[in-house]
Write an enzyme that holds these catalytic residues in place. Structure first.
Site, PDB file in Angstrom:
ATOM      1  N   HIS A  36       0.826  -1.208   0.000  1.00  0.00           N
ATOM      2  CA  HIS A  36       0.000   0.000   0.000  1.00  0.00           C
ATOM      3  C   HIS A  36       0.866   1.266   0.000  1.00  0.00           C
ATOM      4  O   HIS A  36       0.583   2.215  -0.732  1.00  0.00           O
ATOM      5  CB  HIS A  36      -0.949  -0.004   1.201  1.00  0.00           C
ATOM      6  CG  HIS A  36      -2.151  -0.860   0.991  1.00  0.00           C
ATOM      7  ND1 HIS A  36      -2.140  -2.214   1.195  1.00  0.00           N
ATOM      8  CD2 HIS A  36      -3.398  -0.554   0.583  1.00  0.00           C
ATOM      9  CE1 HIS A  36      -3.344  -2.704   0.941  1.00  0.00           C
ATOM     10  NE2 HIS A  36      -4.129  -1.716   0.565  1.00  0.00           N
ATOM     11  N   LYS A 100      -9.797  -8.282   8.026  1.00  0.00           N
ATOM     12  CA  LYS A 100     -10.504  -8.433   9.300  1.00  0.00           C
ATOM     13  C   LYS A 100     -10.500  -7.102  10.027  1.00  0.00           C
ATOM     14  O   LYS A 100      -9.559  -6.311   9.912  1.00  0.00           O
ATOM     15  CB  LYS A 100      -9.911  -9.547  10.160  1.00  0.00           C
ATOM     16  CG  LYS A 100      -8.557  -9.243  10.763  1.00  0.00           C
ATOM     17  CD  LYS A 100      -8.107 -10.361  11.703  1.00  0.00           C
ATOM     18  CE  LYS A 100      -6.745  -9.991  12.268  1.00  0.00           C
ATOM     19  NZ  LYS A 100      -6.212 -11.030  13.134  1.00  0.00           N
TER      20      LYS A 100
END
Length: 187
Positions: A36, A100
């Site tokens: 990222h 999650k």
């Protein structure tokens, strides 16, 4: 259980609602912190995420030149990617983010605008995630990022999860938090 098959078209993704149980089949790519940051800093995305899936996962993969096998592939905590995810969704055309713990309002707004959902995978069950990986089709950025942070190309069958954030602005994590606050105040 709603069956999703790669490529994940925008209409099918926008039809999903928070709370829907999904089964994912086809190509998904892993991506974590280093990936990222690399993309946010202007690095070239090594694979085509358009109408695809990004899995926040640092898998354990064994093997080498003769082929790879995923032995653990559970989700990692997604909140760390909040600073990067809205721009990544816009830039890449990704349709599913799997992880999650949920993500923030800016990411939810990008999901709503561009037609993307967040799928909550089962945390603490890395062997279950690996069992859905039928083939490790490749890997990108292994030398640059190391095994846990590389972009793994997984072909999965019946990888299951729950849509926790949808393209209509619903966020189950925020709803649970709000309800918990109300119940706590009533106590």
């Amino acid at each position: 259980m709603i069956e999703l098959k790669y490529p994940f078209d925008e209409n099918s993704v926008r039809a999903l609602r928070a709370g829907d149980a999904v089964s994912i089949t086809g190509r998904i790519y892993t991506g974590r912190d280093k990936f990222h940051k690399y993309v946010a800093d202007g690095g070239k995305i090594p694979v085509d995420f358009r109408d695809g899936a990004l899995y926040h996962c640092g898998p354990v993969v064994v093997g080498g030149s003769g082929g790879y096998k995923a032995v653990a592939a559970g989700p990692t905590t997604s909140v760390r990617e909040n600073p990067y995810e809205p721009a990544f969704i816009e830039q890449s055309g990704v349709r599913l983010i799997i992880g999650k713990g949920g993500m923030n309002d800016a990411t939810l707004a990008a999901m709503k605008r561009y037609g993307c959902v967040y799928v909550q995978a089962v945390g603490g069950a890395a062997a279950l995630g690996a069992a859905a990986v039928k083939k490790v089709a490749g890997v990108s950025m292994l030398d640059e990022f190391g095994a846990a942070e590389a972009v793994w190309h997984f072909d999965v069958e019946r990888f299951t999860g729950v849509v926790a954030m949808d393209s209509h602005g619903r966020n189950l994590f925020a709803e649970v938090e709000e309800e918990s606050k109300k119940r706590l105040a009533a106590l």
